[in-house]
Design a protein around this motif. Structure first.
Motif, short mmCIF file in Angstrom:
data_model
loop_
_atom_site.label_atom_id
_atom_site.label_comp_id
_atom_site.label_asym_id
_atom_site.label_seq_id
_atom_site.Cartn_x
_atom_site.Cartn_y
_atom_site.Cartn_z
N GLY A 172 -5.45 -2.46 1.07
CA GLY A 172 -4.32 -2.95 1.84
C GLY A 172 -3.03 -2.73 1.08
O GLY A 172 -2.99 -2.88 -0.14
N CYS A 173 -1.97 -2.37 1.79
CA CYS A 173 -0.64 -2.22 1.23
C CYS A 173 0.28 -3.19 1.95
O CYS A 173 0.49 -3.05 3.16
CB CYS A 173 -0.15 -0.79 1.37
N ASP A 174 0.78 -4.19 1.23
CA ASP A 174 1.59 -5.24 1.84
C ASP A 174 3.06 -4.85 1.82
O ASP A 174 3.61 -4.55 0.77
CB ASP A 174 1.38 -6.56 1.11
N GLN A 175 3.69 -4.87 2.99
CA GLN A 175 5.07 -4.42 3.10
C GLN A 175 6.07 -5.44 2.55
O GLN A 175 7.19 -5.07 2.21
CB GLN A 175 5.40 -4.11 4.56
N SER A 176 5.70 -6.71 2.46
CA SER A 176 6.65 -7.70 1.96
C SER A 176 6.60 -7.83 0.45
O SER A 176 7.63 -7.93 -0.21
CB SER A 176 6.39 -9.07 2.61
N VAL A 180 -0.32 -3.19 -3.68
CA VAL A 180 -1.48 -2.47 -3.18
C VAL A 180 -2.72 -3.06 -3.84
O VAL A 180 -2.77 -3.21 -5.05
CB VAL A 180 -1.40 -0.96 -3.51
N VAL A 181 -3.72 -3.43 -3.01
CA VAL A 181 -4.93 -4.07 -3.52
C VAL A 181 -6.13 -3.42 -2.84
O VAL A 181 -6.05 -3.02 -1.67
CB VAL A 181 -4.93 -5.59 -3.25
N ALA A 182 -7.24 -3.31 -3.57
CA ALA A 182 -8.50 -2.79 -3.02
C ALA A 182 -9.59 -3.82 -3.25
O ALA A 182 -9.62 -4.50 -4.27
CB ALA A 182 -8.87 -1.47 -3.67
N TRP A 183 -10.49 -3.93 -2.25
CA TRP A 183 -11.59 -4.89 -2.32
C TRP A 183 -12.91 -4.19 -2.01
O TRP A 183 -12.94 -3.17 -1.32
CB TRP A 183 -11.42 -6.02 -1.30
N GLN A 190 -12.19 -8.18 -5.65
CA GLN A 190 -11.09 -7.27 -5.88
C GLN A 190 -11.51 -6.12 -6.78
O GLN A 190 -12.08 -6.33 -7.85
CB GLN A 190 -9.92 -8.03 -6.50
N VAL A 191 -11.24 -4.90 -6.33
CA VAL A 191 -11.58 -3.71 -7.09
C VAL A 191 -10.41 -3.25 -7.93
O VAL A 191 -10.57 -2.84 -9.08
CB VAL A 191 -12.04 -2.58 -6.15
N ALA A 192 -9.21 -3.30 -7.35
CA ALA A 192 -8.03 -2.84 -8.07
C ALA A 192 -6.80 -3.56 -7.58
O ALA A 192 -6.66 -3.86 -6.40
CB ALA A 192 -7.85 -1.33 -7.90
N ASP A 193 -5.91 -3.85 -8.51
CA ASP A 193 -4.58 -4.40 -8.23
C ASP A 193 -3.68 -3.86 -9.33
O ASP A 193 -3.48 -4.50 -10.36
CB ASP A 193 -4.61 -5.92 -8.24
N GLY A 199 3.78 -0.43 -4.13
CA GLY A 199 3.53 0.51 -3.05
C GLY A 199 4.09 -0.03 -1.75
O GLY A 199 4.21 -1.24 -1.56
N SER A 200 4.43 0.85 -0.84
CA SER A 200 4.94 0.44 0.46
C SER A 200 4.48 1.43 1.52
O SER A 200 3.93 2.49 1.21
CB SER A 200 6.47 0.35 0.45
N GLU A 201 4.70 1.05 2.77
CA GLU A 201 4.41 1.90 3.91
C GLU A 201 2.92 2.18 4.06
O GLU A 201 2.15 1.27 4.32
CB GLU A 201 5.27 3.18 3.84
#
Length: 364
Positions: A172-176, A180-183, A190-193, A199-201
């Protein structure tokens, strides 16, 4: 052009409308479609009362049971299991957190798993991701992604989703929060943060879930020259590729992982850039002029057997483009602001959902 109607009149109506209000949903916020258009998920919202938004699942496979084992009788089971009855299967997820709306939807491979992101309002910042391992089962996990430090900047709660080709990794990439986080799809671990990397968009995951791609973004500003980051989840190494886009609408890895298609806007036009991840350079082409209201849309391109394709909206028309040669394959005009659209994973169908109907357009 073959067009299929995927729902009956009234299927998208809200089950519990407010007194004096029509049952018709006011807005479709997101739509997802599986391979072969066998399953479609539609998220509706009611701006006059956001808690009455719904998430509806249509099982269109021949002989496929609605909800795949959901409970009978129309009652919602504990843990977010769907309601079952005539018409679509319904998940009342929006009522669990007052004021939320589904902002993005994505099926896993085969259409057996579903991931949704939730956003709130300017007054109530919500950035959450929820995952159902199979249709008819309860919600497996839900995670928050927004961080208060950036909560007032950019789009509120607009988490954009991606899933790996094997379905094992969700990103997921959070616009606010510009994060960027991966699960892990299995348990939500959580796999990566990536600390210090914003990151955006748009965001993408490759076939085996080993790499993430996202638009590189520093705090409060986007990286210059359309920089796209490719993060190796195993080593933590980051490669940066300059694309020249001023806004990144969508990203998708090639099935073999050697290339990355980037859809975005540059100089007021929609553009597509194919990046060779092995150092072979980039190739870009112009797709179409974009009005101001459409320059910051987020789309989800796909890369199937027919090559990379994307559906881009300009004004009231959505056009499907072949990103390899810049050909327009299909245009659907006269769309309202409350409409959502998505390409099937193989790129052979475009599904358009409005508050009144859901239709699939065959691309061949």
């Amino acid at each position: 052009m073959a067009v299929r109607h995927l729902c009956d009149p009234g299927d998208l109506d809200i089950r519990r409308p407010l007194p004096g209000r029509p049952a018709v949903a006011q807005r479709v916020t997101a739509v997802a479609v599986s391979e072969g258009v066998e399953r479609v998920a539609v998220a509706t919202a009611a701006p006059w009362f956001p808690g009455f938004g719904e998430l509806l699942l249509f099982d269109l496979a021949e002989g496929g049971p609605p909800g795949d084992g959901a409970p009978e009788g129309g009652a919602r089971a504990a843990g977010g299991a769907p309601e079952r009855g005539s018409g679509p299967t319904r998940l009342g997820v929006a009522r669990r957190t007052p004021g939320v709306a589904v902002r993005d939807l994505l099926f896993g491979p085969g259409g057996t798993a579903l991931t949704a992101s939730f956003g709130g309002t300017e007054e109530q910042h919500v950035g959450q991701v929820a995952h159902w391992p199979r249709l008819g089962a309860g919600e497996r996990w839900r995670r928050s992604i927004s961080r208060p430090f950036y909560a007032g900047y950019g789009d509120f709660g607009g988490v954009r989703l991606a899933v790996s080709g094997d379905g094992a990794t969700v990103a997921g990439c959070d616009q606010s929060s510009r994060s960027v986080v991966a699960w892990s799809a299995a348990d939500g671990e959580q796999v990566a943060d990536p600390v210090g990397i914003g990151g955006s968009e748009a965001v993408a995951v490759d076939a085996d879930g080993s790499r993430l791609a996202f638009r590189l973004c520093r705090p409060y500003e986007r990286a210059p020259e359309g920089a796209v980051a490719v993060l190796d989840l195993r080593t933590g190494e980051v490669e940066t590729h300059l694309t020249g886009v001023t806004w990144c609408s969508g990203l998708v890895f090639a099935p073999d992982g050697r290339s990355l298609a980037v859809v975005g806007a540059a100089d007021g036009a929609a553009v597509a850039v194919i990046v060779a991840l092995d150092g072979g350079g980039t190739a870009g082409l112009r797709l179409a002029g974009l009005p101001g209201e459409a320059r910051q849309q987020v789309v989800r391109p796909v890369w199937g057997p027919a090559g990379p394709r994307a559906a881009v909206r300009a004004g009231r028309t959505v056009t499907v483009w072949d990103l390899a040669d810049g050909r327009d394959l299909l245009s659907v005009p006269d769309l309202g602001r409350s409409t959502a659209w998505a390409l099937s994973p193989d790129g052979r169908a475009l599904v358009v959902a409005s508050p009144a109907h859901v239709r699939a357009y065959d691309l061949g």
